[in-house]
Design a protein around this motif. Structure first.
Motif, PDB file in Angstrom:
ATOM      1  N   GLY A  10      22.328  54.221 -19.116  1.00  0.00           N
ATOM      2  CA  GLY A  10      21.583  52.963 -19.116  1.00  0.00           C
ATOM      3  C   GLY A  10      20.983  52.660 -20.472  1.00  0.00           C
ATOM      4  N   ASP A  14      21.817  49.425 -22.791  1.00  0.00           N
ATOM      5  CA  ASP A  14      20.781  48.541 -23.336  1.00  0.00           C
ATOM      6  C   ASP A  14      20.965  48.345 -24.837  1.00  0.00           C
ATOM      7  OD1 ASP A  14      19.696  48.239 -20.853  1.00  0.00           O
ATOM      8  OD2 ASP A  14      18.073  49.687 -21.146  1.00  0.00           O
ATOM      9  N   TYR A  63      27.651  47.358 -16.926  1.00  0.00           N
ATOM     10  CA  TYR A  63      26.350  47.264 -16.252  1.00  0.00           C
ATOM     11  C   TYR A  63      26.531  47.255 -14.733  1.00  0.00           C
ATOM     12  CZ  TYR A  63      22.750  46.629 -19.838  1.00  0.00           C
ATOM     13  OH  TYR A  63      21.836  46.840 -20.844  1.00  0.00           O
ATOM     14  N   ALA A  67      24.718  49.812 -12.204  1.00  0.00           N
ATOM     15  CA  ALA A  67      23.534  49.041 -11.806  1.00  0.00           C
ATOM     16  C   ALA A  67      22.713  49.786 -10.757  1.00  0.00           C
ATOM     17  CB  ALA A  67      23.959  47.677 -11.279  1.00  0.00           C
ATOM     18  N   ASP A  72      19.036  46.100 -14.262  1.00  0.00           N
ATOM     19  CA  ASP A  72      20.457  46.212 -14.617  1.00  0.00           C
ATOM     20  C   ASP A  72      21.279  45.128 -13.933  1.00  0.00           C
ATOM     21  OD1 ASP A  72      19.928  48.421 -16.163  1.00  0.00           O
ATOM     22  OD2 ASP A  72      20.361  49.852 -14.562  1.00  0.00           O
ATOM     23  N   THR A  76      23.545  42.237 -15.626  1.00  0.00           N
ATOM     24  CA  THR A  76      24.938  42.008 -15.223  1.00  0.00           C
ATOM     25  C   THR A  76      25.176  40.524 -14.978  1.00  0.00           C
ATOM     26  OG1 THR A  76      25.057  44.175 -14.143  1.00  0.00           O
ATOM     27  CG2 THR A  76      26.710  42.551 -13.499  1.00  0.00           C
TER      28      THR A  76
END
Length: 216
Positions: A10, A14, A63, A67, A72, A76
């Motif tokens: 994650g 990012d 993503y 997710a 997230d 998306t």
């Protein structure tokens, strides 16, 4: 361990999201969805826009796969809608020239082809029919290929039957690419630089890939 690796992924996503925003999405026109080639100007190439938005689409799918948090899922959705906006922007620009598609099928003349670039502000033409090497069948084929792939991934880009009919017409538009000289991916025509179109393997290859992969 599993939770930790997911969290690390994650963090990486990012990072890429910030990168994509800084290099691509910050320049996307908020109304038309198109991305101009320069900060000071409104010329948006079909090919450049499609290749640029592929990075956004790829990130949205990454993503989606990872997710775990609402944040997230929100990213998306935001990335997916940026793709839809750009693809629909190009669609609207091309649909304004639908008469040219019909004419080109009869004449196969470079001056009757769809334009290679449009205004990122108004979706209208930025140069005349004879003032640019507009006939670039690889760009139209690329658009159709990515449209098919994005649609297959779950994005809704085509909204009504008029748009379906136009897309079908674009398939007819490119289906004789193997025998139509165009300006190709380098926009320059033949290698003598006299501005004459020639058969381009980049266009033929892209059209072939598109025709074999397109299921609408």
């Amino acid at each position: 361990g599993k939770m930790r690796s997911r969290r690390n992924s994650g963090v990486r996503l990012d990072y890429y999201q910030r990168l994509v925003c800084r290099t691509i999405l910050d320049f996307q026109d908020p109304v038309s969805g198109l991305i101009p080639s320069q900060k000071q100007g409104d010329h948006a190439w079909v090919r450049d826009n499609v290749y640029s938005i592929l990075a956004v689409w790829a990130l949205s799918m990454a993503y989606k796969k990872n997710a775990d948090l609402d944040e997230d899922r929100a990213k998306t959705y935001e990335l997916e809608q940026a793709c839809v906006k750009m693809m629909r922007g190009l669609l609207m620009a091309m649909m304004r020239q639908k008469d040219k598609v019909e004419k080109f099928k009869m004449t196969q003349s470079p001056t009757d082809s769809l334009h290679a670039k449009y205004s990122s502000e108004t979706l209208s033409s930025v140069v005349g029919d004879g003032e640019w090497g507009h006939l670039q069948l690889d760009a139209t084929s690329l658009y159709l290929l990515v449209l098919a792939q994005m649609t297959a991934s779950g994005l809704q880009i085509i909204f009504n039957l008029d748009e379906v009919a136009f897309i079908q017409n674009l398939v007819f538009y490119i289906e004789t690419t193997y025998c139509i000289p165009d300006y190709g991916i380098w926009e320059r025509g033949d290698k003598t630089n006299h501005g004459l179109p020639e058969l381009n393997s980049s266009s033929i290859g892209m059209a072939k890939v598109r025709i074999f992969n397109f299921k609408f």
